[in-house]
Design an enzyme around this catalytic site. Structure first.
Site: not given
Length: 359
Positions: A163, A165, A193, A195, A219, A245, A268, A295, A315
């Site tokens: 994965k 970012k 991701d 975020n 994500e 998450e 998570d 997560h 993960e």
């Protein structure tokens, strides 16, 4: 006779990471952790940790966890009742943020203690058995050259899926990173991701740009609370949307599933209510046929993924490995959960002493 809780030992440690992990808002070269030992009159101790995200969050998390001791001492080691008692005590404060994390770590430690007292791995205690799990590692930001180097290192370590970012200044910048990885490691499968970095308009534009790349998921391109926005992206694009998450409880997940805001879910265990909260989410995921991934917390998450009917991806991020006696590892992209009693978390006390900070 059911063991009773006799005390909580709460410590803090700042642990080095094997690789720096660069987020949009921080560069993690170390892991700020809360360490919990839940002690019982049977001589069995349950252990769990929290990744605290920010140095400034460690002290309030430690203080609130310690403050739970008078509430819990004398209770039977019954994790469902413990979880409900803490939930009820926080009802007017709200079960988010620090409160949810404190509930989660105590719940994890209680289940670990119960599994240890039964002499069973947590997955076995929960009615399943430890299973080999498909896993991926994650990279941070850093630009095409840096991320491609990390991808090569992870490929050499046996990962065929990672994965990354995204959320660089332009969509072309995002694509440059993806293509640099493809040039360095042909065939590497990718999740991405954001975020929660994008506006609704920008998210739609970037989803369109990413559509041909064959990504496993995108994500949280939007704020995690924007269910309508995520639902529109899930409806309008083939690439799956991943959320979860940042959920604090099963009610958050239920709202997202009802809104059709996500194609798959990622929870998570350090936020969702620990083992108890995970089981609630796993049941909801099964009822709706939604793939569920983990997560963080690979040790206990591996136990939970083993009993999750719609288990998807685990993960693999090593936040606590330097202070564990037997950290989990992944070979060729597969993680084998611990088969010893408990959740797989046991302290290397010499390492804890080296990294502990006094609060």
């Amino acid at each position: 006779m059911t063991p009773k809780i006799t005390g909580l030992r709460v410590r803090a440690a700042v642990v080095p990471r094997p690789r720096p992990l660069i987020f949009h808002t921080a560069k993690f070269t170390k892991s700020p952790l809360l360490l919990l030992d839940l002690e019982t009159d049977a001589g069995v101790t349950g252990r769990a940790y929290l990744f605290c995200y920010h140095d400034e969050a460690v002290a309030p998390l430690v203080a609130m966890t310690r403050n739970m001791e008078p509430l819990l001492v004398g209770m039977d080691l019954e994790p469902l009742a413990i979880n409900r008692k803490i939930w009820s005590s926080f009802r007017y404060l709200g079960m988010q943020g620090i409160a949810a994390m404190v509930l989660s770590v105590i719940d994890m430690a209680a289940w670990d203690a119960l599994a240890c007292s039964a002499g069973l791995p947590l997955a076995r205690l929960l009615g399943g058995t430890a299973k080999p799990l498909a896993t991926y590692d994650s990279t941070g930001l850093g630009g095409p050259d840096s991320v491609a180097r990390e991808a090569r290192e992870l490929a050499d370590a046996g990962f065929a899926t990672i994965k990354i970012k995204l959320g660089y200044p332009t969509a072309d910048d995002d694509l440059a990173v993806i293509r640099a990885i493809g040039a360095e490691v042909p065939g590497m499968k990718l999740m991405v991701d954001y975020n929660m970095r994008l506006s609704n308009i920008e998210a739609a534009a970037r989803m369109a740009a990413l559509e041909p790349e064959g990504l496993l998921w995108v994500e949280e391109p939007l704020d995690s609370g924007d269910l309508d926005g995520h639902a529109a992206l899930a409806r309008d694009f083939r690439t799956p949307i991943q959320m979860g998450e940042n959920w604090w409880n099963v009610q958050d997940m239920a709202r997202a599933v009802k809104a059709q805001a996500t194609d798959c879910v990622m929870i998570d265990i350090g936020r969702i209510g620990g083992v108890t909260g995970w089981l609630q989410c796993a049941a909801l995921a099964e009822a709706h046929g939604v793939p569920l991934s983990s997560h963080f917390f690979p040790e206990i998450s591996a136990q939970m993924m083993s009993v999750t009917p719609t288990a998807h991806w685990l993960e693999f991020l090593e936040w606590a490995s330097p202070i564990l006696t037997e950290p989990v590892s992944a070979a060729n992209g597969i993680l084998e959960p611990s088969t010893r009693p408990g959740s797989g978390v046991e302290w290397d006390e010499a390492a804890v002493a080296r990294y502990e900070i006094k609060l």
